[in-house]
Design an enzyme around this catalytic site. Sequence first.
Site, short mmCIF file in Angstrom:
data_model
loop_
_atom_site.label_atom_id
_atom_site.label_comp_id
_atom_site.label_asym_id
_atom_site.label_seq_id
_atom_site.Cartn_x
_atom_site.Cartn_y
_atom_site.Cartn_z
N SER A 177 14.91 -7.86 -17.71
CA SER A 177 13.95 -7.30 -16.75
C SER A 177 13.09 -6.21 -17.38
O SER A 177 13.56 -5.48 -18.25
CB SER A 177 14.74 -6.70 -15.57
OG SER A 177 13.94 -5.83 -14.82
N TYR A 231 6.70 -7.15 -14.90
CA TYR A 231 5.99 -6.67 -13.71
C TYR A 231 4.64 -6.17 -14.21
O TYR A 231 4.60 -5.32 -15.11
CB TYR A 231 6.72 -5.49 -13.06
CG TYR A 231 7.93 -5.86 -12.24
CD1 TYR A 231 7.83 -6.76 -11.18
CD2 TYR A 231 9.16 -5.29 -12.49
CE1 TYR A 231 8.93 -7.08 -10.40
CE2 TYR A 231 10.28 -5.60 -11.72
CZ TYR A 231 10.15 -6.50 -10.67
OH TYR A 231 11.25 -6.81 -9.91
N THR A 261 6.87 -11.90 -12.56
CA THR A 261 7.36 -11.80 -11.18
C THR A 261 6.19 -11.49 -10.25
O THR A 261 5.45 -10.53 -10.45
CB THR A 261 8.46 -10.74 -11.08
OG1 THR A 261 9.56 -11.16 -11.89
CG2 THR A 261 8.95 -10.57 -9.65
N LYS A 266 7.59 -16.32 -11.18
CA LYS A 266 8.81 -16.14 -10.36
C LYS A 266 8.46 -15.55 -9.00
O LYS A 266 7.75 -14.54 -8.92
CB LYS A 266 9.76 -15.20 -11.10
CG LYS A 266 11.03 -14.85 -10.35
CD LYS A 266 12.01 -14.15 -11.26
CE LYS A 266 13.28 -13.76 -10.57
NZ LYS A 266 13.14 -12.61 -9.70
N HIS A 322 13.40 -13.27 -4.23
CA HIS A 322 13.92 -12.07 -4.87
C HIS A 322 15.34 -11.75 -4.36
O HIS A 322 15.73 -10.60 -4.20
CB HIS A 322 12.98 -10.89 -4.59
CG HIS A 322 12.83 -9.94 -5.76
ND1 HIS A 322 11.78 -10.00 -6.64
CD2 HIS A 322 13.59 -8.91 -6.20
CE1 HIS A 322 11.90 -9.04 -7.55
NE2 HIS A 322 13.00 -8.37 -7.31
C1 LIG Z 1 20.36 -5.75 -8.53
C2 LIG Z 1 19.20 -6.68 -8.68
C3 LIG Z 1 18.09 -6.28 -9.40
C4 LIG Z 1 17.00 -7.15 -9.54
N1 LIG Z 1 15.95 -6.76 -10.34
C5 LIG Z 1 14.95 -7.65 -10.59
C6 LIG Z 1 13.94 -7.34 -11.52
O1 LIG Z 1 13.93 -6.28 -12.14
N2 LIG Z 1 12.95 -8.26 -11.72
C7 LIG Z 1 12.93 -9.47 -11.05
O2 LIG Z 1 12.02 -10.27 -11.25
N3 LIG Z 1 13.91 -9.79 -10.18
C8 LIG Z 1 14.91 -8.92 -9.94
N4 LIG Z 1 15.92 -9.27 -9.08
C9 LIG Z 1 15.92 -10.60 -8.44
C10 LIG Z 1 16.64 -11.62 -9.32
O3 LIG Z 1 15.92 -11.89 -10.48
C11 LIG Z 1 16.85 -12.96 -8.58
O4 LIG Z 1 15.61 -13.41 -8.09
C12 LIG Z 1 17.85 -12.85 -7.42
O5 LIG Z 1 18.88 -11.96 -7.74
C13 LIG Z 1 18.42 -14.22 -7.10
O6 LIG Z 1 19.29 -14.16 -6.03
P1 LIG Z 1 20.89 -14.01 -6.20
O7 LIG Z 1 21.15 -12.57 -6.49
O8 LIG Z 1 21.40 -14.40 -4.83
O9 LIG Z 1 21.34 -14.91 -7.29
C14 LIG Z 1 17.02 -8.42 -8.93
C15 LIG Z 1 18.14 -8.81 -8.20
C16 LIG Z 1 19.23 -7.96 -8.08
C17 LIG Z 1 20.44 -8.44 -7.31
#
Ligand SMILES: Cc1cc2nc3c(=O)[nH]c(=O)nc-3n(C[C@H](O)[C@H](O)[C@H](O)COP(=O)(O)O)c2cc1C
Length: 379
Positions: free
Chosen positions: A107, A130, A156, A252, A276
């Site tokens: 990330s 981002y 994203t 994404k 997300h």
């Molecule tokens: C704690 C956390 C932090 C996240 N940070 C980002 C991020 O920095 N960038 C991003 O594109 N998605 C981020 N996401 C979304 C994840 O990439 C992903 O889309 C999502 O977790 C998928 O769902 P799941 O947790 O049910 O597997 C984050 C998700 C979580 C749980």
Amino acid sequence: MAEVCSIADLRDSARRRIPRAIFEYADHGSYNEATLRANRADLDAIGLRQRVLIDVSDRTLATTLVGEAATMPVAIAPTGLTGLFHRDGEIEGALAAEEFGIPFCLSTMSICSIEDVRAAASKPFWFQLYVMRDRGFAASLIERAKAAECSALVLTLDLQIQGQRHRDLKNGLTVPPKLTLANALDIARRPGWALSVLRGKRRTFGNLAERVPGGDSLTTLSQWIAGQFDPSLSWKDVDWVRSLWPGKLILKGVLDEEDAKIAASCGADAVVVSNHGGRQLDGARSSISALPRVVDAAGGRLEILFDGGVLSGQDVLKALALGAKGCLIGKAFLYGLAAGGRGGVLQALDIIRRELDVSMALTGTRSVQDVDNRVIAHP
Ligand SMILES: Cc1cc2nc3c(=O)[nH]c(=O)nc-3n(C[C@H](O)[C@H](O)[C@H](O)COP(=O)(O)O)c2cc1C
């Protein structure tokens, strides 16, 4: 420790090991969490079709994800602040993915920087971008991802403004972070985590620290980031990123068929159907219910990846059946990481692999390439 059989067991272990504010940062969604719940409920509601007396002795989960060989159709999703779940969490995650043979996505909001992960990893990883108000900074991140030989850029799209997560506010995981008495007591009850993570050398947003004056402080950086999300982002910015990044480009956060059509015409290689993880628009449809619509709208012009609620191999099988080439895992990865570092991530991946393998066999399927709508039990 009791036998770990499932991702739910790793989640229990994670809850015990890390401070509550960090566990809840991963575990919760935005506002009333309707979309977070829908991600799971809609996956659970899909039935699989049991088939018998089909020779499934020779099975394979091997596939390609955006042109790269993968031992199963799963990649690790980008998650911010991963290094707070375990010391050097991003490096541990990347090394686990490498050992297992699947892609790891770093990330923008990671604790370990692109260069930290590059120095530790021996295989290319994906970088999630981002695009912030400071376009010069976004361009410099793209250059750094190129220099690190990242094999794909994951742009994203669904966070040009941040949804609110009530738990983070209540827990003081805010901008700036608040050290409440409750947090201090909670941390004191987890000395293993405190000794490891708080004493580690990386404790701030590794990719951003040098850009911002006072950037070695999580508080200063958090404030800078909060002002950097850009509501003016548009498809023109995707064209701009495409012009700077010649490699594989993954978009994404596409959930709507109209957006999927635009994405298919802007030179991207793949999209991730994603809300997300239920952390942004509360009330958005579940990822799994959006998946078939996006697949139809893309009309074969894009590779379709999927995330949102994936906690088992059965979930992966359902997403493949509805048209995804592979799944990203966010929470399942973080639970494993918090529970046991690199070994915990490998455990999480192995659980999903075994579940996918057995479920494929019991639906009479030999190869992930053959999975389609026929494995679904239609009402
Ligand atoms: C704690 C956390 C932090 C996240 N940070 C980002 C991020 O920095 N960038 C991003 O594109 N998605 C981020 N996401 C979304 C994840 O990439 C992903 O889309 C999502 O977790 C998928 O769902 P799941 O947790 O049910 O597997 C984050 C998700 C979580 C749980």
